[in-house]
Design an enzyme around this catalytic site. Structure first.
Site, PDB file in Angstrom:
ATOM      1  N   GLU A 267       0.208   3.657   1.760  1.00 22.19           N
ATOM      2  CA  GLU A 267       0.297   4.092   3.165  1.00 22.19           C
ATOM      3  C   GLU A 267       1.702   3.871   3.716  1.00 22.19           C
ATOM      4  O   GLU A 267       2.108   4.525   4.675  1.00 22.19           O
ATOM      5  CB  GLU A 267      -0.700   3.321   4.034  1.00 22.19           C
ATOM      6  CG  GLU A 267      -2.120   3.822   3.944  1.00 22.19           C
ATOM      7  CD  GLU A 267      -2.314   5.215   4.538  1.00 22.19           C
ATOM      8  OE1 GLU A 267      -1.963   5.408   5.701  1.00 22.19           O
ATOM      9  OE2 GLU A 267      -2.802   6.097   3.819  1.00 22.19           O
TER      10      GLU A 267
ATOM     11  N   TYR B 249      -1.403   0.031  10.885  1.00 19.16           N
ATOM     12  CA  TYR B 249      -1.694  -0.652   9.605  1.00 19.16           C
ATOM     13  C   TYR B 249      -0.485  -0.555   8.666  1.00 19.16           C
ATOM     14  O   TYR B 249      -0.018  -1.556   8.115  1.00 19.16           O
ATOM     15  CB  TYR B 249      -2.928  -0.017   8.960  1.00 19.16           C
ATOM     16  CG  TYR B 249      -3.135  -0.374   7.499  1.00 19.16           C
ATOM     17  CD1 TYR B 249      -3.656  -1.618   7.133  1.00 19.16           C
ATOM     18  CD2 TYR B 249      -2.801   0.524   6.483  1.00 19.16           C
ATOM     19  CE1 TYR B 249      -3.854  -1.951   5.787  1.00 19.16           C
ATOM     20  CE2 TYR B 249      -2.997   0.199   5.144  1.00 19.16           C
ATOM     21  CZ  TYR B 249      -3.522  -1.035   4.802  1.00 19.16           C
ATOM     22  OH  TYR B 249      -3.707  -1.357   3.474  1.00 19.16           O
TER      23      TYR B 249
ATOM     24  N   LYS C 251       2.122  -3.378   7.178  1.00 20.22           N
ATOM     25  CA  LYS C 251       2.281  -3.602   5.732  1.00 20.22           C
ATOM     26  C   LYS C 251       3.747  -3.477   5.299  1.00 20.22           C
ATOM     27  O   LYS C 251       4.167  -4.119   4.345  1.00 20.22           O
ATOM     28  CB  LYS C 251       1.409  -2.620   4.949  1.00 20.22           C
ATOM     29  CG  LYS C 251      -0.081  -2.964   4.974  1.00 20.22           C
ATOM     30  CD  LYS C 251      -0.413  -4.147   4.058  1.00 20.22           C
ATOM     31  CE  LYS C 251      -1.900  -4.381   3.937  1.00 20.22           C
ATOM     32  NZ  LYS C 251      -2.249  -5.428   2.975  1.00 20.22           N
TER      33      LYS C 251
ATOM     34  N   THR D 225       0.809  -1.220   0.000  1.00 26.13           N
ATOM     35  CA  THR D 225       0.000   0.000   0.000  1.00 26.13           C
ATOM     36  C   THR D 225       0.843   1.271   0.000  1.00 26.13           C
ATOM     37  O   THR D 225       1.940   1.311   0.598  1.00 26.13           O
ATOM     38  CB  THR D 225      -0.926   0.013   1.237  1.00 26.13           C
ATOM     39  OG1 THR D 225      -1.419   1.346   1.426  1.00 26.13           O
ATOM     40  CG2 THR D 225      -0.198  -0.401   2.510  1.00 26.13           C
TER      41      THR D 225
HETATM   42  P1  NAP Z   1     -11.216  -4.981   2.084  1.00 21.63           P
HETATM   43  O1  NAP Z   1     -12.382  -4.678   1.211  1.00 21.63           O
HETATM   44  O2  NAP Z   1     -11.190  -4.478   3.468  1.00 21.63           O
HETATM   45  O3  NAP Z   1     -11.053  -6.570   2.104  1.00 21.63           O
HETATM   46  C1  NAP Z   1     -10.204  -7.196   3.015  1.00 21.63           C
HETATM   47  C2  NAP Z   1     -10.431  -8.691   2.937  1.00 21.63           C
HETATM   48  O4  NAP Z   1      -9.594  -9.329   3.907  1.00 21.63           O
HETATM   49  C3  NAP Z   1     -11.871  -9.137   3.236  1.00 21.63           C
HETATM   50  O5  NAP Z   1     -12.171 -10.234   2.415  1.00 21.63           O
HETATM   51  C4  NAP Z   1     -11.772  -9.577   4.684  1.00 21.63           C
HETATM   52  O6  NAP Z   1     -12.771 -10.504   5.072  1.00 21.63           O
HETATM   53  C5  NAP Z   1     -10.410 -10.236   4.656  1.00 21.63           C
HETATM   54  N1  NAP Z   1      -9.839 -10.424   5.986  1.00 21.63           N
HETATM   55  C6  NAP Z   1      -9.743  -9.534   6.999  1.00 21.63           C
HETATM   56  N2  NAP Z   1      -9.164 -10.101   8.062  1.00 21.63           N
HETATM   57  C7  NAP Z   1      -8.890 -11.388   7.715  1.00 21.63           C
HETATM   58  C8  NAP Z   1      -8.311 -12.485   8.384  1.00 21.63           C
HETATM   59  N3  NAP Z   1      -7.933 -12.406   9.669  1.00 21.63           N
HETATM   60  N4  NAP Z   1      -8.167 -13.648   7.729  1.00 21.63           N
HETATM   61  C9  NAP Z   1      -8.592 -13.770   6.445  1.00 21.63           C
HETATM   62  N5  NAP Z   1      -9.183 -12.773   5.765  1.00 21.63           N
HETATM   63  C10 NAP Z   1      -9.315 -11.587   6.395  1.00 21.63           C
HETATM   64  O7  NAP Z   1      -9.863  -4.474   1.382  1.00 21.63           O
HETATM   65  P2  NAP Z   1      -9.595  -4.128  -0.155  1.00 21.63           P
HETATM   66  O8  NAP Z   1      -9.861  -2.691  -0.360  1.00 21.63           O
HETATM   67  O9  NAP Z   1     -10.219  -5.145  -1.020  1.00 21.63           O
HETATM   68  O10 NAP Z   1      -8.012  -4.288  -0.202  1.00 21.63           O
HETATM   69  C11 NAP Z   1      -7.417  -5.532  -0.496  1.00 21.63           C
HETATM   70  C12 NAP Z   1      -5.990  -5.541   0.030  1.00 21.63           C
HETATM   71  O11 NAP Z   1      -5.246  -4.491  -0.571  1.00 21.63           O
HETATM   72  C13 NAP Z   1      -5.870  -5.313   1.538  1.00 21.63           C
HETATM   73  O12 NAP Z   1      -4.773  -6.077   1.981  1.00 21.63           O
HETATM   74  C14 NAP Z   1      -5.560  -3.840   1.668  1.00 21.63           C
HETATM   75  O13 NAP Z   1      -4.838  -3.605   2.856  1.00 21.63           O
HETATM   76  C15 NAP Z   1      -4.715  -3.619   0.431  1.00 21.63           C
HETATM   77  N6  NAP Z   1      -4.766  -2.290  -0.157  1.00 21.63           N
HETATM   78  C16 NAP Z   1      -5.968  -1.719  -0.454  1.00 21.63           C
HETATM   79  C17 NAP Z   1      -5.995  -0.488  -1.087  1.00 21.63           C
HETATM   80  C18 NAP Z   1      -7.291   0.185  -1.441  1.00 21.63           C
HETATM   81  O14 NAP Z   1      -7.270   1.407  -1.698  1.00 21.63           O
HETATM   82  N7  NAP Z   1      -8.411  -0.533  -1.531  1.00 21.63           N
HETATM   83  C19 NAP Z   1      -4.784   0.152  -1.435  1.00 21.63           C
HETATM   84  C20 NAP Z   1      -3.585  -0.487  -1.139  1.00 21.63           C
HETATM   85  C21 NAP Z   1      -3.582  -1.720  -0.513  1.00 21.63           C
HETATM   86  P3  NAP Z   1     -14.250 -10.001   5.556  1.00 21.63           P
HETATM   87  O15 NAP Z   1     -15.001  -9.696   4.286  1.00 21.63           O
HETATM   88  O16 NAP Z   1     -14.761 -11.163   6.300  1.00 21.63           O
HETATM   89  O17 NAP Z   1     -14.018  -8.770   6.391  1.00 21.63           O
HETATM   90  O1  G4F Z   2     -10.702   6.381   2.732  1.00 21.38           O
HETATM   91  P1  G4F Z   2      -9.674   6.319   3.798  1.00 21.38           P
HETATM   92  O2  G4F Z   2     -10.049   5.690   5.089  1.00 21.38           O
HETATM   93  O3  G4F Z   2      -8.401   5.637   3.148  1.00 21.38           O
HETATM   94  P2  G4F Z   2      -6.866   5.587   3.574  1.00 21.38           P
HETATM   95  O4  G4F Z   2      -6.656   5.904   4.984  1.00 21.38           O
HETATM   96  O5  G4F Z   2      -6.118   6.403   2.577  1.00 21.38           O
HETATM   97  O6  G4F Z   2      -6.545   4.036   3.377  1.00 21.38           O
HETATM   98  C1  G4F Z   2      -7.013   3.331   2.252  1.00 21.38           C
HETATM   99  O7  G4F Z   2      -6.072   3.426   1.221  1.00 21.38           O
HETATM  100  C2  G4F Z   2      -4.792   2.824   1.519  1.00 21.38           C
HETATM  101  C3  G4F Z   2      -3.891   3.062   0.304  1.00 21.38           C
HETATM  102  O8  G4F Z   2      -3.193   4.265   0.461  1.00 21.38           O
HETATM  103  C4  G4F Z   2      -5.010   1.358   1.804  1.00 21.38           C
HETATM  104  F1  G4F Z   2      -3.827   0.769   2.044  1.00 21.38           F
HETATM  105  C5  G4F Z   2      -5.943   1.185   2.965  1.00 21.38           C
HETATM  106  O9  G4F Z   2      -6.195  -0.193   3.171  1.00 21.38           O
HETATM  107  C6  G4F Z   2      -7.252   1.883   2.663  1.00 21.38           C
HETATM  108  O10 G4F Z   2      -7.891   1.190   1.614  1.00 21.38           O
HETATM  109  O11 G4F Z   2      -9.155   7.806   4.135  1.00 21.38           O
HETATM  110  C7  G4F Z   2      -8.653   8.664   3.136  1.00 21.38           C
HETATM  111  C8  G4F Z   2      -8.395  10.026   3.748  1.00 21.38           C
HETATM  112  C9  G4F Z   2      -7.619   9.985   5.064  1.00 21.38           C
HETATM  113  O12 G4F Z   2      -6.671  11.007   5.052  1.00 21.38           O
HETATM  114  C10 G4F Z   2      -8.656  10.272   6.138  1.00 21.38           C
HETATM  115  O13 G4F Z   2      -8.161  10.933   7.289  1.00 21.38           O
HETATM  116  O14 G4F Z   2      -9.667  10.602   4.073  1.00 21.38           O
HETATM  117  C11 G4F Z   2      -9.594  11.178   5.354  1.00 21.38           C
HETATM  118  N1  G4F Z   2     -10.954  11.239   5.899  1.00 21.38           N
HETATM  119  C12 G4F Z   2     -11.655  12.398   6.142  1.00 21.38           C
HETATM  120  N2  G4F Z   2     -12.844  12.101   6.651  1.00 21.38           N
HETATM  121  C13 G4F Z   2     -11.733  10.203   6.245  1.00 21.38           C
HETATM  122  C14 G4F Z   2     -12.928  10.743   6.717  1.00 21.38           C
HETATM  123  N3  G4F Z   2     -11.514   8.867   6.183  1.00 21.38           N
HETATM  124  C15 G4F Z   2     -12.525   8.053   6.584  1.00 21.38           C
HETATM  125  N4  G4F Z   2     -12.342   6.717   6.493  1.00 21.38           N
HETATM  126  N5  G4F Z   2     -13.702   8.553   7.090  1.00 21.38           N
HETATM  127  C16 G4F Z   2     -13.959   9.890   7.189  1.00 21.38           C
HETATM  128  O15 G4F Z   2     -15.023  10.316   7.631  1.00 21.38           O
END
Ligand code: NAP
Ligand code: G4F
Length: 340
Positions: free
Chosen positions: A135, A157, A161, A133
């Protein structure tokens, strides 16, 4: 022979897009879901209903990244060609409240998969993808972040990672495992988790438009993110594993918006006219009738914030021929149309 993929995190946003992507590519897809007291498969239920699939190529198993025995047993039984580790406690804000659990799943969970590959002597058979990520860059000084940018994680987190990133590299170098890291910037979609900011904004504004709620509460409006569409990013994951050698790639759009700009763009698509007033915790957005439709709630601020992320995915473009296809406007329209 059909290729076999094993997806950890299959019930999540990316897991559901990747499953569809791989099934289209004629893979057999095994997915790991967690036991839950309520149904947690809504994102993948449609795959079952697809008359062409009828479950034949899509198989679910119970498992958990905290359970070494189940990980080892599954990998031994399935002997997949590709493992995608998308499972994580993926909410940055929540990781401050459950730091130990986050480390157990996001850091040690990755180690558990890698060490299962090693101990089962499947190094030559299995390719491993780690969901890294942006992050991890955290408090970066670089305007754009690429594969050479230093990490400065700002949450439990992100720290977990960083461990997962480096243990993947260590197992690649120590045991010749084909382990690759995707360093993905934020990517969203209609099935994004409800508590991430883009989904919260779209869903909240749609509810305001339908008079179902009066106010949307947000945290830091000035954080800048590089937002892409999940459907483009799962293609990058696959391409990373098809490359001739294991490597690490940044996947991003290269464009950046503040949370406030995202709100403005979403309001424009929804034809909601807003004007901003006030500062800090007193900042509000008013609609045409002067109603406060957005307010700030300090509970959404994090102890340490990542202020600015903007990715440079030149390497992925050059080596993998990957580029993001969806603009932010198209992403917002996709999210809105599904919400409505
Ligand atoms: P997500 O929607 O939160 O999905 C996470 C998945 O992990 C869900 O299927 C969840 O199961 C499963 N999980 C959580 N805890 C677990 C455990 N203890 N054992 C097995 N499975 C578990 O996340 P996503 O947005 O699809 O992201 C996928 C991956 O990419 C994550 O590793 C995230 O950290 C990483 N990532 C995401 C972003 C982004 O912007 N979306 C960016 C960079 C990296 P449940 O459905 O049961 O909760
Ligand atoms: O949508 P967010 O919670 O995403 P964040 O923290 O960037 O993390 C996501 O992206 C990462 C990749 O860079 C992944 F690795 C991670 O698993 C996840 O998918 O927040 C985005 C921004 C933050 O700066 C937060 O402080 O939005 C700001 N924010 C402002 N108001 C909020 C809110 N975030 C959330 N969740 N909820 C709010 O009400």
């Amino acid at each position: 022979m059909k290729k076999i993929a094993l997806i950890y995190g299959v019930t999540g946003q990316d897991g559901s897009y990747l499953s569809k992507f791989l099934l289209k590519k004629n893979y057999i897809v095994h997915g790991v879901k967690r036991r839950s007291s309520s149904i947690n498969t809504h994102r993948i239920d449609k795959i079952y209903q697809d008359p062409h699939e009828k479950n034949k190529s899509f198989i679910l198993h119970y498992g958990d990244l905290t359970d070494t025995l189940s990980i080892k047993n599954l990998i031994q039984t399935i002997k997949p060609n590709e493992i995608y580790n998308l499972a994580a406690q993926s909410h940055v804000g929540v990781s401050f409240q459950i730091p130990e659990y986050t480390a157990n799943v996001d850091a040690l969970g990755t180690l558990r998969i890698l060490d299962s590959i090693r101990s089962l002597k499947l190094e030559k058979k299995v390719k491993f993808y780690q969901a890294g990520t942006s992050e991890m860059f955290g408090r970066t000084v670089n305007k754009f972040q690429n594969e050479k940018t230093n990490f400065y994680p700002r949450s439990p987190y992100a720290v977990a990672k960083v461990y997962a990133h480096w243990i993947s590299i260590n197992y690649r170098e120590s045991y010749n495992i084909f382990a690759s890291n995707g360093i993905l910037f934020n990517h969203e979609s209609p099935v994004r988790g409800e508590t991430f900011v883009t989904k919260k904004i779209i869903s909240g504004l749609c509810k305001i438009k339908k008079n179902k709620i009066k106010t949307l509460y947000l945290g830091n409006l000035y954080a800048k993110r590089d937002w892409g569409h999940a459907k483009d990013y799962v293609e990058a994951m696959w391409k990373i594993l098809q490359y001739k050698k294991p490597d690490d790639f940044v996947i991003a759009t290269g464009k950046q918006y503040t949370v406030k700009e995202f709100v403005n763009l979403a309001c424009k698509e929804l034809a909601i006219k807003i004007s901003w007033r006030g500062k800090g915790l007193n900042e509000v957005a008013l609609d045409e009738s002067g109603r406060k439709i957005i307010k700030i709630d300090k509970k959404y601020f994090r102890p340490t914030e990542v202020d600015s992320l903007r990715g440079d995915s030149t390497k992925a473009k050059k080596i993998l021929n990957w580029i993001p296809k969806t603009t932010i406007k198209e992403l917002i329209i996709d999210m809105i149309s599904n919400e409505i």
